[in-house]
Every structure is written in C-alpha cells, then in structure tokens.
Design an enzyme around this catalytic site. Structure first.
Site, short mmCIF file in Angstrom:
data_model
loop_
_atom_site.label_atom_id
_atom_site.label_comp_id
_atom_site.label_asym_id
_atom_site.label_seq_id
_atom_site.Cartn_x
_atom_site.Cartn_y
_atom_site.Cartn_z
N ASP A 1 0.90 -1.03 0.11
CA ASP A 1 0.04 -0.01 0.05
C ASP A 1 0.99 1.41 -0.17
OD1 ASP A 1 -2.53 -1.33 -0.09
OD2 ASP A 1 -2.28 -1.70 2.29
N TYR B 1 7.35 -10.04 6.43
CA TYR B 1 7.26 -8.88 6.75
C TYR B 1 7.62 -8.43 8.14
CZ TYR B 1 3.71 -7.91 3.05
OH TYR B 1 3.22 -7.71 1.70
#
Length: 245
Positions: A52, A111
């Site tokens: 994003d 992540y």
C-alpha cells in the site's frame, strides 16, 4: 523472450504503493518507465506483493520479459539510473525460467513492523516507524500473538476492500522482539489478506496497552468481523522484507 527477476528496495513515503494507478506515482510505474527508457520495450512488471501507499520494501521481488538478452548487472545499473529521482533501487537481477512468476511462484512472504516505543518521537524514523509513547507490555503481546499462529479464518483482520477469494490464511511466524526503544514484529505466511499485517499489529498494540487482555485476541479471531479487531496500524511502520520461492 527472456524473463528477468529483480529484487527491489524502496521507501514508500511519497509513493502511492506498488500498483500502477492513474494520476499518482507508484513503484510499478517508476520501474516500468525506467525499463522502457533503456530497452525501448513496453513491459508489464509483476510483483510478489502489492504494498500500500506508505509501505516500504527491503526485498520486493518482481519479474518482466524482454525480447533481447541483457546482462543482469547492466539491467540493475540502467534501472537505477533512470529511477534515480525516486527512492527506489534494484539491488539484484537474474534470468529465470519462463514459468517463473513473482507472485504465483512464491511460497512464503515475510514482513517486519517497526514500533518506536519511548516518551518522545524519533526524528530519524519519521514515516519509517510507528511512534507509541506509552510503554507496551511486550510479554502480553507475545502471549496474544500465539493465538494467531497457524491456519485460521482471518476475516476480522482483513480490509473491507480485500478482494481475496478466501479469508483462510496460515500464519507461520509472528515473533515480537523488544529492543531498548524499538519493538519489531516479524510476520510470515505463504500469503496475506489486504491490511492483514497492519490490522494484526493494531490489535496487538491494544493488548500491549492493557486495553485488551491477551486472551481477547482469540475472541476477535473467532468473531470473523472486522469491527471486532483493533485499528489499522499506520502504513509507514511496515516493511516487505523477503519473498521465498
């Protein structure tokens, strides 16, 4: 055709995310335009994950096809030259088989989420970590995280706009490590739902603040309702670290 696999690092602060979008600058657009400038070929770049706006990457992987052979080190140099106005860098390139796909061949994605946990903010980490001034109970967060490991329906932690066909995901790693003034959350899975990592982090922070008990995370998971979970953690604390194949 020759298929090239590249590994990319970028600072997402001033970018609209990975995916090309009209009217804004994305990582995909920057790289596709850079490739065109040195090769003369219009390519479509396929990424291993669609980060994003504001999310950073250390090891985003992508692939593209060219009709001619170019040495990988020359591709790295050329892309970085034409992408240099932006905080986007290619640090690895290799020729791969034509059945390789950066997204669909992936077996695991990793992540890291960074939290600065001290009374005053960090200028150095501005837009690179989430600053939380109140002390977080990391032991409680670790206890809560254990409920999320494994295969579950993660509906409570998916964005309302998520387009994934199934909310069932398998979280293989969720480790929380505390340093002197920083807390890092390490998350791994074959794939993630949209906003899944950030929604998990936001919920665990509520546990860390002792607003929720650790056991409440289990109730949130079982609710299968986004409204049951915590806030979405800011994008700028999230880093796409690595993709495995």
């Amino acid at each position: 055709m020759y298929r090239y696999k590249i590994t990319i690092e970028y600072l997402g602060t001033n970018l609209a995310g990975w995916q090309r979008q009209a009217g804004v600058m994305s990582v995909q657009q920057i790289l596709e335009e850079a490739i065109y400038k040195f090769s003369g070929e219009q390519v479509i770049l396929f990424g291993s994950g669609r980060t994003d706006a504001g999310v950073h990457a250390i090891g985003q992987v992508a692939h593209f096809d060219l009709s001619k052979y170019l040495e990988p080190h020359k591709i790295i140099t050329a892309i970085n030259y034409f992408a240099r106005p932006y905080a986007v860098v290619v640090w690895h390139c290799a020729i791969v088989l034509n059945d390789f796909h950066a997204r669909f061949s992936a077996t695991s994605r990793h992540y890291i989420y960074r939290i600065i946990n001290r009374p005053y903010p960090s200028v150095i980490d501005l837009n690179r970590a989430w600053w939380i001034s109140s002390p977080l109970d990391v032991l409680a967060m670790q206890k809560a995280a254990a409920y999320l490991l494994g295969k579950h329906d993660f509906t409570s932690f998916r964005a309302s706009s998520c387009q994934s066909k199934s909310p069932i995901k398998t979280l293989t790693e969720l480790n929380i490590v505390k340093g002197d003034e920083e807390i890092k959350l390490y998350l791994s899975a074959p794939s993630f739902l949209h906003h899944m990592v950030r929604n998990i982090v936001g919920s665990l922070v509520l546990v860390g603040k002792n607003i929720w008990q650790a056991e409440h995370i289990k109730d949130v998971l079982e609710a299968k309702d986004r409204k049951a979970a915590g806030l979405t953690a800011p994008a700028y604390g999230l880093y796409f670290v690595k993709t495995e194949y």
